[in-house]
Design a protein around this motif. Structure first.
Motif, PDB file in Angstrom:
ATOM      1  N   LEU A  60      51.437  34.670  44.575  1.00  0.00           N
ATOM      2  CA  LEU A  60      50.021  34.355  44.419  1.00  0.00           C
ATOM      3  C   LEU A  60      49.641  33.239  45.395  1.00  0.00           C
ATOM      4  O   LEU A  60      50.426  32.338  45.675  1.00  0.00           O
ATOM      5  CB  LEU A  60      49.715  33.926  42.986  1.00  0.00           C
ATOM      6  CG  LEU A  60      49.858  35.005  41.925  1.00  0.00           C
ATOM      7  CD1 LEU A  60      49.593  34.428  40.538  1.00  0.00           C
ATOM      8  CD2 LEU A  60      48.925  36.174  42.198  1.00  0.00           C
ATOM      9  N   TRP A  61      48.399  33.327  45.909  1.00  0.00           N
ATOM     10  CA  TRP A  61      47.884  32.334  46.841  1.00  0.00           C
ATOM     11  C   TRP A  61      47.250  31.187  46.064  1.00  0.00           C
ATOM     12  O   TRP A  61      46.531  31.405  45.082  1.00  0.00           O
ATOM     13  CB  TRP A  61      46.849  32.962  47.764  1.00  0.00           C
ATOM     14  CG  TRP A  61      47.459  33.858  48.783  1.00  0.00           C
ATOM     15  CD1 TRP A  61      47.668  35.205  48.665  1.00  0.00           C
ATOM     16  CD2 TRP A  61      47.967  33.473  50.048  1.00  0.00           C
ATOM     17  NE1 TRP A  61      48.280  35.675  49.796  1.00  0.00           N
ATOM     18  CE2 TRP A  61      48.468  34.636  50.670  1.00  0.00           C
ATOM     19  CE3 TRP A  61      48.045  32.258  50.717  1.00  0.00           C
ATOM     20  CZ2 TRP A  61      49.039  34.610  51.936  1.00  0.00           C
ATOM     21  CZ3 TRP A  61      48.606  32.237  51.992  1.00  0.00           C
ATOM     22  CH2 TRP A  61      49.094  33.395  52.574  1.00  0.00           C
ATOM     23  N   SER A  85      43.991  24.375  43.337  1.00  0.00           N
ATOM     24  CA  SER A  85      43.316  25.501  42.693  1.00  0.00           C
ATOM     25  C   SER A  85      43.774  25.587  41.237  1.00  0.00           C
ATOM     26  O   SER A  85      44.923  25.276  40.917  1.00  0.00           O
ATOM     27  CB  SER A  85      43.596  26.809  43.432  1.00  0.00           C
ATOM     28  OG  SER A  85      44.972  27.033  43.589  1.00  0.00           O
ATOM     29  N   ARG A  87      44.135  28.229  39.549  1.00  0.00           N
ATOM     30  CA  ARG A  87      44.950  29.420  39.315  1.00  0.00           C
ATOM     31  C   ARG A  87      45.384  29.998  40.652  1.00  0.00           C
ATOM     32  O   ARG A  87      44.947  29.559  41.703  1.00  0.00           O
ATOM     33  CB  ARG A  87      44.180  30.462  38.507  1.00  0.00           C
ATOM     34  CG  ARG A  87      42.980  31.040  39.216  1.00  0.00           C
ATOM     35  CD  ARG A  87      42.195  31.980  38.293  1.00  0.00           C
ATOM     36  NE  ARG A  87      41.130  32.680  38.975  1.00  0.00           N
ATOM     37  CZ  ARG A  87      41.249  33.848  39.559  1.00  0.00           C
ATOM     38  NH1 ARG A  87      42.395  34.495  39.558  1.00  0.00           N
ATOM     39  NH2 ARG A  87      40.220  34.427  40.153  1.00  0.00           N
ATOM     40  N   TYR A  89      45.809  33.400  43.298  1.00  0.00           N
ATOM     41  CA  TYR A  89      45.002  34.553  43.701  1.00  0.00           C
ATOM     42  C   TYR A  89      45.885  35.610  44.346  1.00  0.00           C
ATOM     43  O   TYR A  89      46.841  35.285  45.041  1.00  0.00           O
ATOM     44  CB  TYR A  89      43.903  34.104  44.685  1.00  0.00           C
ATOM     45  CG  TYR A  89      42.967  33.109  44.043  1.00  0.00           C
ATOM     46  CD1 TYR A  89      41.858  33.540  43.331  1.00  0.00           C
ATOM     47  CD2 TYR A  89      43.234  31.751  44.101  1.00  0.00           C
ATOM     48  CE1 TYR A  89      41.022  32.634  42.702  1.00  0.00           C
ATOM     49  CE2 TYR A  89      42.406  30.835  43.478  1.00  0.00           C
ATOM     50  CZ  TYR A  89      41.305  31.288  42.781  1.00  0.00           C
ATOM     51  OH  TYR A  89      40.490  30.386  42.145  1.00  0.00           O
ATOM     52  N   ARG A  91      45.023  37.718  46.737  1.00  0.00           N
ATOM     53  CA  ARG A  91      44.797  37.841  48.181  1.00  0.00           C
ATOM     54  C   ARG A  91      44.369  36.501  48.779  1.00  0.00           C
ATOM     55  O   ARG A  91      43.723  35.688  48.123  1.00  0.00           O
ATOM     56  CB  ARG A  91      43.718  38.889  48.446  1.00  0.00           C
ATOM     57  CG  ARG A  91      44.097  40.279  47.978  1.00  0.00           C
ATOM     58  CD  ARG A  91      43.115  41.356  48.446  1.00  0.00           C
ATOM     59  NE  ARG A  91      41.742  40.932  48.567  1.00  0.00           N
ATOM     60  CZ  ARG A  91      40.761  41.270  47.719  1.00  0.00           C
ATOM     61  NH1 ARG A  91      41.004  42.027  46.676  1.00  0.00           N
ATOM     62  NH2 ARG A  91      39.531  40.858  47.932  1.00  0.00           N
ATOM     63  N   GLN A  94      40.622  35.748  48.686  1.00  0.00           N
ATOM     64  CA  GLN A  94      40.150  35.266  47.383  1.00  0.00           C
ATOM     65  C   GLN A  94      40.416  33.767  47.254  1.00  0.00           C
ATOM     66  O   GLN A  94      39.605  33.033  46.702  1.00  0.00           O
ATOM     67  CB  GLN A  94      40.852  36.007  46.251  1.00  0.00           C
ATOM     68  CG  GLN A  94      40.499  37.466  46.154  1.00  0.00           C
ATOM     69  CD  GLN A  94      41.385  38.186  45.149  1.00  0.00           C
ATOM     70  OE1 GLN A  94      42.594  37.938  45.065  1.00  0.00           O
ATOM     71  NE2 GLN A  94      40.787  39.099  44.388  1.00  0.00           N
ATOM     72  N   CYS A  95      41.548  33.345  47.759  1.00  0.00           N
ATOM     73  CA  CYS A  95      41.900  31.928  47.727  1.00  0.00           C
ATOM     74  C   CYS A  95      40.915  31.125  48.581  1.00  0.00           C
ATOM     75  O   CYS A  95      40.452  30.058  48.172  1.00  0.00           O
ATOM     76  CB  CYS A  95      43.339  31.748  48.213  1.00  0.00           C
ATOM     77  SG  CYS A  95      44.003  30.105  47.961  1.00  0.00           S
ATOM     78  N   GLN A  97      37.854  31.948  49.210  1.00  0.00           N
ATOM     79  CA  GLN A  97      36.591  31.932  48.467  1.00  0.00           C
ATOM     80  C   GLN A  97      36.629  30.864  47.380  1.00  0.00           C
ATOM     81  O   GLN A  97      35.625  30.220  47.097  1.00  0.00           O
ATOM     82  CB  GLN A  97      36.309  33.304  47.858  1.00  0.00           C
ATOM     83  CG  GLN A  97      35.931  34.342  48.877  1.00  0.00           C
ATOM     84  CD  GLN A  97      35.858  35.739  48.272  1.00  0.00           C
ATOM     85  OE1 GLN A  97      36.251  35.972  47.137  1.00  0.00           O
ATOM     86  NE2 GLN A  97      35.364  36.677  49.058  1.00  0.00           N
ATOM     87  N   SER A  98      37.787  30.662  46.788  1.00  0.00           N
ATOM     88  CA  SER A  98      37.944  29.622  45.776  1.00  0.00           C
ATOM     89  C   SER A  98      37.740  28.236  46.388  1.00  0.00           C
ATOM     90  O   SER A  98      37.145  27.362  45.766  1.00  0.00           O
ATOM     91  CB  SER A  98      39.330  29.727  45.131  1.00  0.00           C
ATOM     92  OG  SER A  98      39.549  28.654  44.254  1.00  0.00           O
TER      93      SER A  98
END
Length: 125
Positions: A60-61, A85, A87, A89, A91, A94-95, A97-98
């Protein structure tokens, strides 16, 4: 929003309007005053934060935000990690975007502090 650990130390968690956690503090603080000071530093340095994206062992990223380095000494590193972060991600995009969501949330907190004066200091996040 402030978060207390079992040892009584305080940290923070940034929560989106929908209730989902966006980020958490890396560091914990001994007192509410120290917590407020740490949040104030994060807000003041928000434009200079450096974000590092990485993959955990579970693939997970995740991201970590670092304050700018406070020294020019060779080998001093890239500054203190202050946020991560909330949590992982699936992809990398998505990371990323977080990270953007975190930056937007930090800007919102800064605007709220400016508009609300000292009230935001009592309830940091």
């Amino acid at each position: 929003m402030p978060v207390r650990g079992p040892d009584g130390r305080a940290g923070w968690s940034l929560v989106a309007a929908n209730g989902r956690r966006l980020a958490a503090s890396v560091r914990t603080y001994r007192s509410d005053r120290e917590l407020a000071s740490g949040i104030a530093e994060l807000l003041a340095e928000r434009a200079a934060l450096r974000f590092v994206l990485s993959q955990r062992e579970d693939r997970l990223w995740v991201w970590t935000a670092h304050l700018p380095a406070r020294t020019t000494r060779v080998g001093a590193g890239g500054g203190e990690a202050v946020a991560r972060s909330a949590r992982g991600y699936l992809r990398r995009d998505q990371c990323r975007q977080s990270v953007a969501g975190f930056q937007h949330g930090v800007e919102h907190v800064q605007r709220s502090r400016r508009l609300g004066g000292g009230a935001a200091t009592k309830q940091p996040w």
